[in-house]
Write a protein that holds these residues in place. Sequence first.
Motif, mmCIF file in Angstrom:
data_model
loop_
_atom_site.group_PDB
_atom_site.id
_atom_site.type_symbol
_atom_site.label_atom_id
_atom_site.label_comp_id
_atom_site.label_asym_id
_atom_site.label_seq_id
_atom_site.Cartn_x
_atom_site.Cartn_y
_atom_site.Cartn_z
ATOM 1 N N THR A 115 12.232 -0.350 -16.567
ATOM 2 C CA THR A 115 11.562 -1.649 -16.659
ATOM 3 C C THR A 115 12.367 -2.673 -17.457
ATOM 4 O O THR A 115 12.153 -3.873 -17.307
ATOM 5 N N VAL A 116 13.288 -2.179 -18.299
ATOM 6 C CA VAL A 116 14.120 -3.086 -19.115
ATOM 7 C C VAL A 116 15.551 -3.025 -18.582
ATOM 8 O O VAL A 116 16.118 -1.937 -18.458
ATOM 9 N N PRO A 117 16.168 -4.166 -18.241
ATOM 10 C CA PRO A 117 17.539 -4.150 -17.696
ATOM 11 C C PRO A 117 18.537 -3.517 -18.661
ATOM 12 O O PRO A 117 18.381 -3.568 -19.880
ATOM 13 N N TYR A 118 19.580 -2.923 -18.052
ATOM 14 C CA TYR A 118 20.673 -2.319 -18.817
ATOM 15 C C TYR A 118 21.970 -2.974 -18.355
ATOM 16 O O TYR A 118 22.386 -2.806 -17.199
ATOM 17 N N ALA A 119 22.607 -3.740 -19.246
ATOM 18 C CA ALA A 119 23.779 -4.535 -18.876
ATOM 19 C C ALA A 119 25.098 -3.816 -19.105
ATOM 20 O O ALA A 119 26.160 -4.383 -18.861
ATOM 21 N N GLY A 120 25.051 -2.562 -19.549
ATOM 22 C CA GLY A 120 26.286 -1.852 -19.868
ATOM 23 C C GLY A 120 26.978 -1.222 -18.684
ATOM 24 O O GLY A 120 28.109 -0.749 -18.810
ATOM 25 N N LEU A 121 26.323 -1.220 -17.520
ATOM 26 C CA LEU A 121 26.895 -0.557 -16.349
ATOM 27 C C LEU A 121 27.853 -1.494 -15.625
ATOM 28 O O LEU A 121 27.480 -2.604 -15.241
ATOM 29 N N ARG A 122 29.120 -1.045 -15.439
ATOM 30 C CA ARG A 122 30.098 -1.896 -14.751
ATOM 31 C C ARG A 122 30.246 -1.500 -13.287
ATOM 32 O O ARG A 122 30.576 -2.338 -12.454
ATOM 33 N N THR A 123 30.055 -0.209 -12.971
ATOM 34 C CA THR A 123 30.219 0.255 -11.590
ATOM 35 C C THR A 123 29.122 1.245 -11.243
ATOM 36 O O THR A 123 28.793 2.134 -12.038
ATOM 37 N N LEU A 124 28.572 1.075 -10.052
ATOM 38 C CA LEU A 124 27.649 2.048 -9.468
ATOM 39 C C LEU A 124 28.194 2.365 -8.089
ATOM 40 O O LEU A 124 28.329 1.467 -7.258
ATOM 41 N N PHE A 125 28.557 3.624 -7.863
ATOM 42 C CA PHE A 125 28.995 3.992 -6.517
ATOM 43 C C PHE A 125 28.125 5.113 -5.993
ATOM 44 O O PHE A 125 27.681 5.983 -6.731
ATOM 45 N N THR A 126 27.844 5.057 -4.700
ATOM 46 C CA THR A 126 26.916 6.005 -4.105
ATOM 47 C C THR A 126 27.186 6.139 -2.621
ATOM 48 O O THR A 126 27.845 5.295 -2.008
ATOM 49 N N GLY A 127 26.675 7.217 -2.039
ATOM 50 C CA GLY A 127 26.826 7.469 -0.612
ATOM 51 C C GLY A 127 25.775 8.452 -0.155
ATOM 52 O O GLY A 127 24.783 8.688 -0.831
ATOM 53 N N SER A 128 25.999 9.040 1.016
ATOM 54 C CA SER A 128 25.115 10.035 1.631
ATOM 55 C C SER A 128 23.905 9.429 2.318
ATOM 56 O O SER A 128 23.354 10.015 3.235
ATOM 57 N N GLN A 129 23.426 8.283 1.861
ATOM 58 C CA GLN A 129 22.391 7.536 2.561
ATOM 59 C C GLN A 129 22.720 6.051 2.424
ATOM 60 O O GLN A 129 23.583 5.680 1.630
ATOM 61 N N LEU A 130 22.007 5.227 3.192
ATOM 62 C CA LEU A 130 22.261 3.793 3.151
ATOM 63 C C LEU A 130 21.384 3.123 2.102
ATOM 64 O O LEU A 130 20.362 3.661 1.682
ATOM 65 N N LEU A 131 21.805 1.928 1.674
ATOM 66 C CA LEU A 131 21.074 1.160 0.676
ATOM 67 C C LEU A 131 20.309 0.028 1.363
ATOM 68 O O LEU A 131 20.912 -0.814 2.037
#
Length: 465
Positions: A250-266
């Motif tokens: 519920t509270v944003p987290y600004a420390g993430l620079r990269t999110l990578f994912t696969g196996s399903q679509l977004l």
Amino acid sequence: MHEGIRKLAKRQLDLEKQGLGNYADLLFWQARRQPQKLALVIDDEELTYGALWQRVVPMALEASSLGVRGDVLVEAEDFLSQLTSFLALQAIGARPILLHHGLQAQEVRAILTENGLQGIWRCLQGGARVFEPSGFSARPHEEPDVLGVLSSGSTGTPKVMYRTYASWAGFFPVQDEIFRVAADTVLFLQGSLSFTGNTNSWLSVLYEGGTVVTSRLTRCHVWEELLRRHQVNVLYIVPTKLQLLSRAMTVPYAGLRTLFTGSQLLSPAMLRRLQQIFPAVTILLYYGASELNYITYAVCKDPDRDSSNLGRPFPGIGVSVGDDGLIYVDTPYHVSGAKIPFTVRDTGYLNEEGELIFGGRRAAWINKGGVKLSTIRLELALKALPGVADAVVLPVRDSLRGDTAAAFLVAEEGSSEQQIRQAVRHALKPVEVPDKMVFLPQIPLNDRGKVDRPALKRLFGAKKP
């Protein structure tokens, strides 16, 4: 450091790491260079590179004394036992094959016998370990293989596919630059290491000398606490788990620079939510396969982008679509014995910009009364409907009535099944409307974080009139 000097130093380190024999050698290399660097966090347990190596050495000696050799299944329920076994067996020249969790004894026995493996290394509760030799003679490998991975086994006993050290490590400099994995990386992942996406991601961080954070628990509030406490800057989990995490935060987290994912679509809704929760993040959707490596990737800036657009090929990777509509991949980074160009029988096409538009697995298409329907497209259409939190569509083969579709839906809080059924019939063409809609509190996942399709098929059979 001047950029030119920095790049030269990195190339020299890459040459050293590329010349190693296996991933146990890579851990030893890192442990000598930075023994006090934090390598792994599992909930409240922290291990430096030096401490992790000190876990591997006694297990390797024990495995050697018990006669472990050749191609060996590894049965371990927890992450650290999986990882330590994976490295310890390589340290003595064996080739570990991590088993999926939840397999029945007869399934494990079938994998062992049908693949001619030399035994099973079991990590028991309480820390005891046993080796059960199979009696099969070790078979020669044409390639310098260091590990094995399991096929999905969707049509029978999973097959073991083998990998050389170079088949993954040789590509780390390319993928790590795109995913922004480096020595300062603190990457969060979750789930079994038998999922090759998790294994590859962990090893890529090991290659760079960064830190991996994970949890034994499938509890999003625990994941969020770990993200914040350890200042995680790279996230890798499959979209089904991303959806759970993004809905829980519920509270944003600004420390993430990269999110990578696969196996399903977004879906567009998920992208919007992820951009709200992680306001500084770059989101990358990749396309890959266990038999290959990463194939294409897309930077997902616009939530309303075509969800089936999987982007451009990674540098050095060739992608084409045959006259049969199947995607073919030309890459030097693949499991041993794969015939290149290789296809996993996924369908798609390349648009004018050279981007891959995904059509789904050939077996997942539905021929309904002469009309061909893509389960991928149907899933995306259902996820876009108001009131739908998640959706999976499976083809149903019926010798009497022909092919049809079954939809498994999770309703948003406050939405009724009747409202969603009406929205489905209003939004889809009559031929696209699933013949069966099953509402669930959540979509079942396997230990790799992917949709448990066999469980859904069993559920469909149980709910059929």
